[in-house]
Enzyme design. Sequence first.
Site, PDB file in Angstrom:
ATOM      1  N   GLY A 101       0.864  -1.189   0.000  1.00 16.37           N
ATOM      2  CA  GLY A 101       0.000   0.000   0.000  1.00 16.37           C
ATOM      3  C   GLY A 101       0.890   1.226   0.000  1.00 16.37           C
ATOM      4  O   GLY A 101       1.885   1.272   0.724  1.00 16.37           O
ATOM      5  N   LEU A 149      11.344  10.643 -12.263  1.00 16.68           N
ATOM      6  CA  LEU A 149      11.524  10.239 -13.661  1.00 16.68           C
ATOM      7  C   LEU A 149      12.203   8.885 -13.781  1.00 16.68           C
ATOM      8  O   LEU A 149      12.882   8.613 -14.775  1.00 16.68           O
ATOM      9  CB  LEU A 149      12.334  11.324 -14.388  1.00 16.68           C
ATOM     10  CG  LEU A 149      11.668  12.717 -14.421  1.00 16.68           C
ATOM     11  CD1 LEU A 149      12.647  13.782 -14.875  1.00 16.68           C
ATOM     12  CD2 LEU A 149      10.438  12.706 -15.326  1.00 16.68           C
ATOM     13  N   ALA A 200      14.503   5.961 -14.116  1.00 18.63           N
ATOM     14  CA  ALA A 200      15.933   5.895 -14.434  1.00 18.63           C
ATOM     15  C   ALA A 200      16.446   7.189 -15.080  1.00 18.63           C
ATOM     16  O   ALA A 200      17.635   7.298 -15.391  1.00 18.63           O
ATOM     17  CB  ALA A 200      16.193   4.703 -15.333  1.00 18.63           C
ATOM     18  N   ASP A 210      15.026  -4.302  -8.773  1.00 20.91           N
ATOM     19  CA  ASP A 210      13.565  -4.288  -8.681  1.00 20.91           C
ATOM     20  C   ASP A 210      13.127  -2.845  -8.418  1.00 20.91           C
ATOM     21  O   ASP A 210      13.401  -2.304  -7.349  1.00 20.91           O
ATOM     22  CB  ASP A 210      13.115  -5.215  -7.526  1.00 20.91           C
ATOM     23  CG  ASP A 210      11.601  -5.217  -7.349  1.00 20.91           C
ATOM     24  OD1 ASP A 210      10.898  -4.574  -8.154  1.00 20.91           O
ATOM     25  OD2 ASP A 210      11.125  -5.858  -6.402  1.00 20.91           O
ATOM     26  N   GLY A 250       9.115   4.954  -6.200  1.00 25.54           N
ATOM     27  CA  GLY A 250       8.416   6.210  -5.951  1.00 25.54           C
ATOM     28  C   GLY A 250       8.056   6.364  -4.475  1.00 25.54           C
ATOM     29  O   GLY A 250       8.149   7.460  -3.911  1.00 25.54           O
ATOM     30  N   ASP A 251       7.660   5.270  -3.843  1.00 22.08           N
ATOM     31  CA  ASP A 251       7.340   5.320  -2.404  1.00 22.08           C
ATOM     32  C   ASP A 251       8.594   5.659  -1.594  1.00 22.08           C
ATOM     33  O   ASP A 251       8.546   6.455  -0.658  1.00 22.08           O
ATOM     34  CB  ASP A 251       6.772   3.971  -1.939  1.00 22.08           C
ATOM     35  CG  ASP A 251       5.408   3.685  -2.556  1.00 22.08           C
ATOM     36  OD1 ASP A 251       4.733   4.647  -2.973  1.00 22.08           O
ATOM     37  OD2 ASP A 251       5.025   2.504  -2.614  1.00 22.08           O
TER      38      ASP A 251
HETATM   39  P1  ADP Z   1       7.494   5.124  -9.451  1.00 23.58           P
HETATM   40  O1  ADP Z   1       7.849   3.955  -8.610  1.00 23.58           O
HETATM   41  O2  ADP Z   1       6.370   5.940  -8.909  1.00 23.58           O
HETATM   42  O3  ADP Z   1       7.305   4.820 -10.910  1.00 23.58           O
HETATM   43  P2  ADP Z   1       9.996   6.283 -10.295  1.00 23.58           P
HETATM   44  O4  ADP Z   1      10.199   5.101 -11.164  1.00 23.58           O
HETATM   45  O5  ADP Z   1       9.876   7.623 -10.948  1.00 23.58           O
HETATM   46  O6  ADP Z   1       8.750   6.106  -9.333  1.00 23.58           O
HETATM   47  O7  ADP Z   1      11.218   6.313  -9.264  1.00 23.58           O
HETATM   48  C1  ADP Z   1      11.283   7.211  -8.189  1.00 23.58           C
HETATM   49  C2  ADP Z   1      12.690   7.681  -7.995  1.00 23.58           C
HETATM   50  O8  ADP Z   1      13.534   6.554  -7.638  1.00 23.58           O
HETATM   51  C3  ADP Z   1      13.350   8.294  -9.229  1.00 23.58           C
HETATM   52  O9  ADP Z   1      12.997   9.646  -9.357  1.00 23.58           O
HETATM   53  C4  ADP Z   1      14.819   8.095  -8.879  1.00 23.58           C
HETATM   54  O10 ADP Z   1      15.214   9.038  -7.909  1.00 23.58           O
HETATM   55  C5  ADP Z   1      14.812   6.722  -8.226  1.00 23.58           C
HETATM   56  N1  ADP Z   1      15.010   5.645  -9.226  1.00 23.58           N
HETATM   57  C6  ADP Z   1      14.067   4.884  -9.816  1.00 23.58           C
HETATM   58  N2  ADP Z   1      14.617   4.008 -10.690  1.00 23.58           N
HETATM   59  C7  ADP Z   1      15.955   4.219 -10.655  1.00 23.58           C
HETATM   60  C8  ADP Z   1      17.096   3.643 -11.309  1.00 23.58           C
HETATM   61  N3  ADP Z   1      16.950   2.642 -12.187  1.00 23.58           N
HETATM   62  N4  ADP Z   1      18.316   4.114 -10.986  1.00 23.58           N
HETATM   63  C9  ADP Z   1      18.486   5.112 -10.099  1.00 23.58           C
HETATM   64  N5  ADP Z   1      17.454   5.703  -9.456  1.00 23.58           N
HETATM   65  C10 ADP Z   1      16.207   5.272  -9.710  1.00 23.58           C
END
Ligand code: ADP
Length: 309
Positions: free
Chosen positions: A40, A223, A225, A248, A253-254
Amino acid sequence: MNKRIVVFGSFVVDLTARTPRLPTPGETVLGKSFAMGPGGKGSNQAVAAHRAGGDVTLVTKVGRDVFGTVAMDFYHKEGMDTAYILEDPDGESGCALITVDETTAQNEIVVVSGACGRITPQDVERVRPLIQSAGVLLVQLEVNFDALFAVIRIAREAGVPVVLNPAPAAKLPPEIMRMVTIMTPNETEAEFLTGVRITGPEDACRAAEILMEQDVEQVVITLGAMGAFAMNRERWELLAPLEVEAVDTTGAGDAFNGGFVTALAEGADLFTALRYGNVTGALSVTRCGTAPAMPGRAEIEALYKKVYG
Ligand code: ADP
């Protein structure tokens, strides 16, 4: 300064089966493995902020059932405050039925909000003093909107900053948009809310401007990656992603939101908190799972220092 963070949001139990392929309608597929764990968005973000060193109180609602016990056991183990884990004596807890295709990593998810979709006006009254005493309120969109909007109104009337992670994506009434101090969509949610597809900084700026035209004070867009973006009335910044070995990305985002509000509660400005969120999100993708993958304070500080000095 370490102000109290109140997270008002969902708890659901994640029930995850891994299968050789996803079943078609009417078909039964033999799964390879099964796991049950706390999930959640509200709960995950509260755990992230707690592990990041925040003084966190989670407000959520569970049923008087085995999933409710999963929640309480988990929070006790984490050392989290459970005084505001509300209970629905008559209904079930929320759950997410997740099927993951082992070969393609594609998934199918059904979320049933359960008790956290049935937060009543009486529940809201009970938490009013807590909300009023918060240093920052963090909310998402996985609980019933009448209760959510009431809580946001209480926070704003008390001058408590509201951080809204608009997930899962939904359009909100103008009156509520105006009460948001910082909105933190990911790129998909930002596109849903603004119609702008984000491929670079110009798009992120345009999307943030559209949200600010609706009187959201400040905007953060995660954003994946590609890193993370923030804008206030004076300037904007796009942070590069941190180089980590991603295993994974669920719950990134959480993690980001939990780390971000923890920094805000300690008095950081928007752009420092953005860095804190970027580090917390990056660390979370190096491990499997959502809540169990949230990093601790020491590793966040260590990576922060290494990258940002
Ligand atoms: P959600 O889970 O809501 O889709 P994101 O994928 O945007 O959220 O990821 C949230 C944050 O986590 C990104 O803004 C970044 O700071 C970090 N993050 C996510 N994926 C990566 C990654 N592959 N490498 C480095 N940081 C990452």
